[in-house]
Design a protein around this motif. Structure first.
Motif, mmCIF file in Angstrom:
data_model
loop_
_atom_site.group_PDB
_atom_site.id
_atom_site.type_symbol
_atom_site.label_atom_id
_atom_site.label_comp_id
_atom_site.label_asym_id
_atom_site.label_seq_id
_atom_site.Cartn_x
_atom_site.Cartn_y
_atom_site.Cartn_z
ATOM 1 N N ARG A 140 1.052 -7.155 -1.607
ATOM 2 C CA ARG A 140 2.170 -6.229 -1.364
ATOM 3 C C ARG A 140 3.247 -6.364 -2.440
ATOM 4 O O ARG A 140 3.810 -5.356 -2.883
ATOM 5 N N ARG A 142 2.797 -7.377 -5.541
ATOM 6 C CA ARG A 142 2.272 -6.772 -6.783
ATOM 7 C C ARG A 142 2.386 -5.251 -6.738
ATOM 8 O O ARG A 142 2.784 -4.621 -7.713
ATOM 9 N N ALA A 143 2.044 -4.653 -5.606
ATOM 10 C CA ALA A 143 2.134 -3.193 -5.477
ATOM 11 C C ALA A 143 3.588 -2.730 -5.579
ATOM 12 O O ALA A 143 3.871 -1.710 -6.211
ATOM 13 N N GLU A 146 4.907 -2.403 -9.090
ATOM 14 C CA GLU A 146 4.411 -1.249 -9.841
ATOM 15 C C GLU A 146 5.332 -0.033 -9.739
ATOM 16 O O GLU A 146 5.451 0.737 -10.682
ATOM 17 N N SER A 147 5.975 0.148 -8.587
ATOM 18 C CA SER A 147 6.822 1.333 -8.398
ATOM 19 C C SER A 147 8.309 1.004 -8.406
ATOM 20 O O SER A 147 9.138 1.894 -8.249
#
Length: 189
Positions: A140, A142-143, A146-147
């Motif tokens: 979570r 890492r994701a 990304e944004s």
């Protein structure tokens, strides 16, 4: 920044990456334009890291660690101080007298924050959560990176649910600004 592993491994790897960026900035001569590029990279990495922690790590700490609310509140307050320093550094050229002082102050704040997380918070989290939960949390984080935004936004909310709703939009705007300005695209490798 996206190293793999559980949340503690992921965030610890981020910490080492930030240490390396500080060392690279401080190894360059004062006024060197390359210091601005490295400061921008440092800012991107610290902001993305902080946003991911605020979205996922600290809510987990609040829920599972004894005195988690107090721990999370302290870490979020640290982030606020760091983000204000990043905002000041963002407006500073490498030949400005304030540049070195801001980098030094930022490094001291980040170093203290990292030591607190690694020596206190992470061991408590490891005791309170299963290995599987730490792995899921790592994915979570890492994701979220990304944004996440790539520029400091000291006035933005830093707790759920508002931070989870606003961060991706701010991140998209920041990446458009970065692309238009060329910020982050000068470096090769």
């Amino acid at each position: 920044m996206g190293h793999g592993g559980n949340v503690i491994q992921e965030l610890t790897a981020d910490h080492r990456e930030v240490d390396e960026l500080f060392a690279r900035i401080q190894a360059m001569p004062p006024g060197d334009p390359g210091r601005r590029e490295l400061a921008d990279e440092l800012t991107r990495e610290l902001v993305r890291h902080a946003v991911a922690e605020e979205e996922h790590l600290y809510p987990t700490v609040r829920r599972y660690v004894d005195d988690g609310d107090d721990l999370a509140d302290k870490e979020i307050a640290d982030h606020g101080r760091i983000e204000r320093l990043l905002k000041d550094l963002e407006d500073c050229r490498p030949d400005d007298d304030r540049f070195d002082a801001l980098v030094d102050e930022l490094k001291a704040s980040v170093t203290a924050h990292v030591a607190d997380e690694e020596n206190h918070l992470f061991p408590l989290l490891a005791e309170s959560c299963s290995g599987e939960a730490l792995d899921v949390l790592g994915a979570r984080v890492r994701a979220a990176k990304e944004s996440a935004p790539t520029r400091p936004h000291p006035a933005a909310p830093d707790t759920p649910p508002a931070n989870r709703l606003l961060a991706p939009g701010m991140g998209m705007v920041d990446r458009v600004r970065d692309a238009l300005s060329g910020r982050g695209h000068q470096r090769q490798g």
